[in-house]
Design an enzyme around this catalytic site. Structure first.
Site, short mmCIF file in Angstrom:
data_model
loop_
_atom_site.label_atom_id
_atom_site.label_comp_id
_atom_site.label_asym_id
_atom_site.label_seq_id
_atom_site.Cartn_x
_atom_site.Cartn_y
_atom_site.Cartn_z
N TRP A 71 21.98 33.12 -9.19
CA TRP A 71 21.60 33.40 -10.72
C TRP A 71 22.64 33.03 -11.51
CZ3 TRP A 71 17.57 34.99 -13.65
CH2 TRP A 71 17.91 35.40 -15.05
N ASN B 239 23.56 33.02 -16.06
CA ASN B 239 22.62 33.19 -17.37
C ASN B 239 24.01 32.50 -18.46
OD1 ASN B 239 23.28 36.20 -16.30
ND2 ASN B 239 23.27 36.50 -18.62
N ASP B 240 24.54 33.54 -19.55
CA ASP B 240 25.28 33.09 -20.20
C ASP B 240 26.73 32.23 -19.98
OD1 ASP B 240 23.63 35.32 -21.20
OD2 ASP B 240 25.39 36.31 -22.14
N GLN C 254 27.89 33.79 -16.59
CA GLN C 254 27.30 34.88 -16.04
C GLN C 254 26.82 34.53 -14.85
OE1 GLN C 254 27.30 38.68 -17.60
NE2 GLN C 254 28.92 37.51 -17.70
N TRP D 89 18.76 38.24 -12.09
CA TRP D 89 19.82 38.97 -12.75
C TRP D 89 20.20 40.53 -12.38
CZ3 TRP D 89 20.32 43.46 -15.91
CH2 TRP D 89 21.59 43.44 -16.80
N TRP E 181 30.52 41.45 -17.96
CA TRP E 181 29.40 40.89 -18.85
C TRP E 181 30.23 39.62 -19.88
CZ3 TRP E 181 24.87 44.21 -20.56
CH2 TRP E 181 24.35 44.59 -19.44
N ARG F 195 28.42 44.65 -27.29
CA ARG F 195 28.96 43.71 -26.26
C ARG F 195 29.32 42.28 -26.75
NH1 ARG F 195 23.85 45.06 -24.41
NH2 ARG F 195 22.19 43.71 -24.74
N ASP F 196 29.81 41.34 -25.87
CA ASP F 196 30.00 39.91 -26.19
C ASP F 196 31.27 39.61 -27.12
OD1 ASP F 196 27.90 40.09 -24.29
OD2 ASP F 196 26.36 39.83 -25.83
N GLU G 148 23.19 39.99 -29.79
CA GLU G 148 24.17 39.41 -28.47
C GLU G 148 24.77 38.29 -28.84
OE1 GLU G 148 21.83 41.35 -24.67
OE2 GLU G 148 20.94 39.30 -25.42
C1 FRU Z 1 22.82 37.67 -23.11
C2 FRU Z 1 23.64 39.04 -22.34
C3 FRU Z 1 24.68 39.41 -22.92
C4 FRU Z 1 25.37 40.31 -21.76
C5 FRU Z 1 25.14 39.47 -20.58
C6 FRU Z 1 24.85 40.11 -19.33
O1 FRU Z 1 21.90 37.26 -22.29
O2 FRU Z 1 22.62 40.14 -22.00
O3 FRU Z 1 24.44 40.38 -24.10
O4 FRU Z 1 26.72 40.27 -21.97
O5 FRU Z 1 23.83 38.81 -21.01
O6 FRU Z 1 24.65 39.48 -18.26
#
Ligand code: FRU
Length: 527
Positions: free
Chosen positions: A19, A21-22, A38, A46, A82, A146-147, A201
């Site tokens: 997996w 993601n970001d 991520q 996830w 994250w 976050r982020d 986010e």
């Molecule tokens: C966006 C998010 C962020 C977080 C991350 C966690 O897709 O939800 O806000 O930091 O992914 O994987």
């Protein structure tokens, strides 16, 4: 069947398995591009218990995978590492700030820096024990905080960064300031606050262009409630640390233009010092089910890196695939002056169209046949795409466009198309990517996506479309990159790699293809 390698992308970045993601902390350092992301090193789903994958490249096309850069290890990130961003500090010193999930599940912001700056790949990262550097204060819900963005240096010598959160149902971007990059204090005002949009986010905020002596800024937010990325342009009041959006933009941030009207989320930009450009990375999520993702053993890709620019009037963001991707272009097809009369459908032959780059320009003879526009339509372009689709509902000018990843009997196809409407004193151009017929397989998310392309068709007399087709992704740029739509599709015809490409016009008015260029794309080396 989704386990077939035919669905894996050949030139869109994805890890070899599991997996993703970001995109996190993209940066350019000493001749090397870094992409962190991520990543779940234990499976294709996830989990909150995230790590940072890490890949490097010298051209943004071919990538070498390295060991994980960050994994949960300390009280301040023991439950997950994250998303976050990189900042290059004076003296050419990169640091990253990221969100950690601490021992009690709070979201806190941490810093990490490379162990050895002379390692060009920056393999090892150190988390100093003064972490976390930012903790949620009283008013903040510690589960929604976050982020951290890339930091910027104010004229007063203080660094600033922004963190997304939610207060009273409104998304906002809080600013934190620091003199030394270790101690951070919240600024008096949020960078921007909006009512009722839900959690923000992956906030990104940066200067884009000087226009008549003033710097245009762009604020980008990823809205958790809609899973889309929106942007707005405006100015930055450095004294008060606030962003002021341009008057013409809606007060409702869900009405702002999207970075991409399709499957794109959590985008993040960085400045490429080598070529003096700002590049956007973004996650394109699957449309397959969790069970299918587990079966195929991977989930998530990155869109092709896009260079950002602005129209001369400072109103529209323009996104365009990095020029480096053109190095993968191989066999070419070149067509010119093809009349697309009403009902026509022309096959583009001679290429392996499951892995291709297609550029086409559609020209109008005149616009008098355009259907009238109803102002209410602006609120829901996907609905308009569903109703005024490429199948039953023939209009005046358009639907015209491409049918990609298509079966020869069109039983499966993804329609990327335009329709032109006549509004008060101007024309409205709708761009759609209809994925409802993309696959015979069920248990897939098959929406019709769309948005308006802010171009002057009357003046231009034409509209361009570029579509990057790469197995399970169709990434389209309309009007020279003024509207983008990314689709994730799983046609069963890909299993035998028997896909076709057609140009079509089902409108009543003739449309001409003045030029169509298409290339087979070589695979990128991504390890
Ligand atoms: C966006 C998010 C962020 C977080 C991350 C966690 O897709 O939800 O806000 O930091 O992914 O994987």
């Amino acid at each position: 069947p989704l386990a077939s390698t035919q669905f894996r992308t050949a030139y869109h970045f994805q890890p070899t398995h599991y997996w993703m993601n970001d995109p996190n902390a993209p940066m350019y350092y000493d001749g090397v591009y870094h992409l962190f992301y991520q990543y779940n090193p234990n499976g294709a789903t996830w989990t909150a218990y995230m790590s940072w994958g890490h890949s490097v490249s010298t051209d943004l096309v071919h990538w070498t995978g390295l060991e994980l850069a960050l994994t949960p290890s300390d009280p301040f990130d023991i439950s997950g590492c994250w998303s976050g961003s990189a900042t290059i500090l004076p003296g050419n010193k990169p640091v990253v700030l990221y969100t950690g999930l601490d021992t009690v599940g709070r979201q806190v912001q941490n810093i990490a820096y490379p162990k050895n700056l002379s390692d060009p790949f920056l393999r090892e990262w150190i988390k100093p024990n003064y972490n976390p550097v930012i903790e949620p204060h009283q008013k903040i819900n510690a589960a929604l905080f976050r982020d951290p963005s890339t930091a910027w240096l104010g004229k007063d010598g203080s660094w600033r960064l922004t963190v997304g959160t939610l207060i009273d149902e409104g998304g906002l971007a809080i600013v934190y300031k620091s003199k030394d990059f270790m101690k951070w204090v919240p600024a008096e005002n949020p960078l921007y606050y909006t009512n009722g949009s839900g959690m923000w986010e992956c906030v990104d905020f940066f200067p884009l262009k000087e226009i008549q002596g003033a710097t245009k800024y762009l604020l980008k937010v990823s809205m958790y409630d809609t899973l889309h990325d929106y942007y707005v342009m405006g100015t930055y009041d450095e004294e008060r640390d606030i962003f002021i959006k341009d008057d013409a933009s809606s007060d409702d941030c869900r009405m702002w233009p999207m970075i991409d009207y399709g499957r794109l989320y959590a985008s993040k930009t960085f400045v490429d010092e080598a070529k003096q450009r700002r590049i956007l990375w973004a996650w394109s999520n699957e449309t397959s089910s969790v069970a299918d993702n587990v079966a195929k053993g991977w989930a998530g890709i990155q869109t092709v890196p896009r260079v950002l620019s602005v129209d001369t009037d400072g109103k529209r963001l323009i996104q365009w695939p990095i020029e480096e991707i053109e190095s993968l272009r191989r066999e070419q097809i070149h067509l010119q002056d093809i009349e697309l009369k009403t009902g026509s459908q022309v096959e583009v032959r001679g290429l392996k169209v499951s892995q291709a780059d297609v550029e086409v320009e559609f020209e109008f003879q005149n616009l008098t046949g355009a259907e009238p526009f109803d102002a209410n339509w602006v609120v829901d372009p996907p609905k308009l795409c569903r109703e005024k689709d490429a199948y039953a509902n023939h209009g005046g000018i358009g639907p015209f466009g491409l049918l990609v990843l298509a079966a020869d009997n069109l039983e499966e196809n993804t329609a990327v198309y335009f329709r032109v409407f006549r509004a008060e004193g101007s024309y409205k151009v709708l761009m759609c990517a209809d994925q409802r017929r993309s696959s015979k397989k069920s248990e897939l998310y098959k929406p019709a996506s769309g948005g308006f392309v802010d171009i002057d068709v009357k003046k231009d007399g034409k509209i361009s479309l570029r579509t990057l087709i790469d197995h399970s992704v169709v990434e389209s740029f309309g009007g020279g990159g003024r509207a983008c739509i990314t689709s994730r599709v799983y046609p069963t015809i890909l299993l035998n790699d028997n896909t076709h490409l057609y140009a079509f016009n089902y409108g009543t008015e003739t449309v001409k293809i003045s030029e169509l260029k298409a290339w087979n794309m070589a695979p990128a080396q991504i390890s």
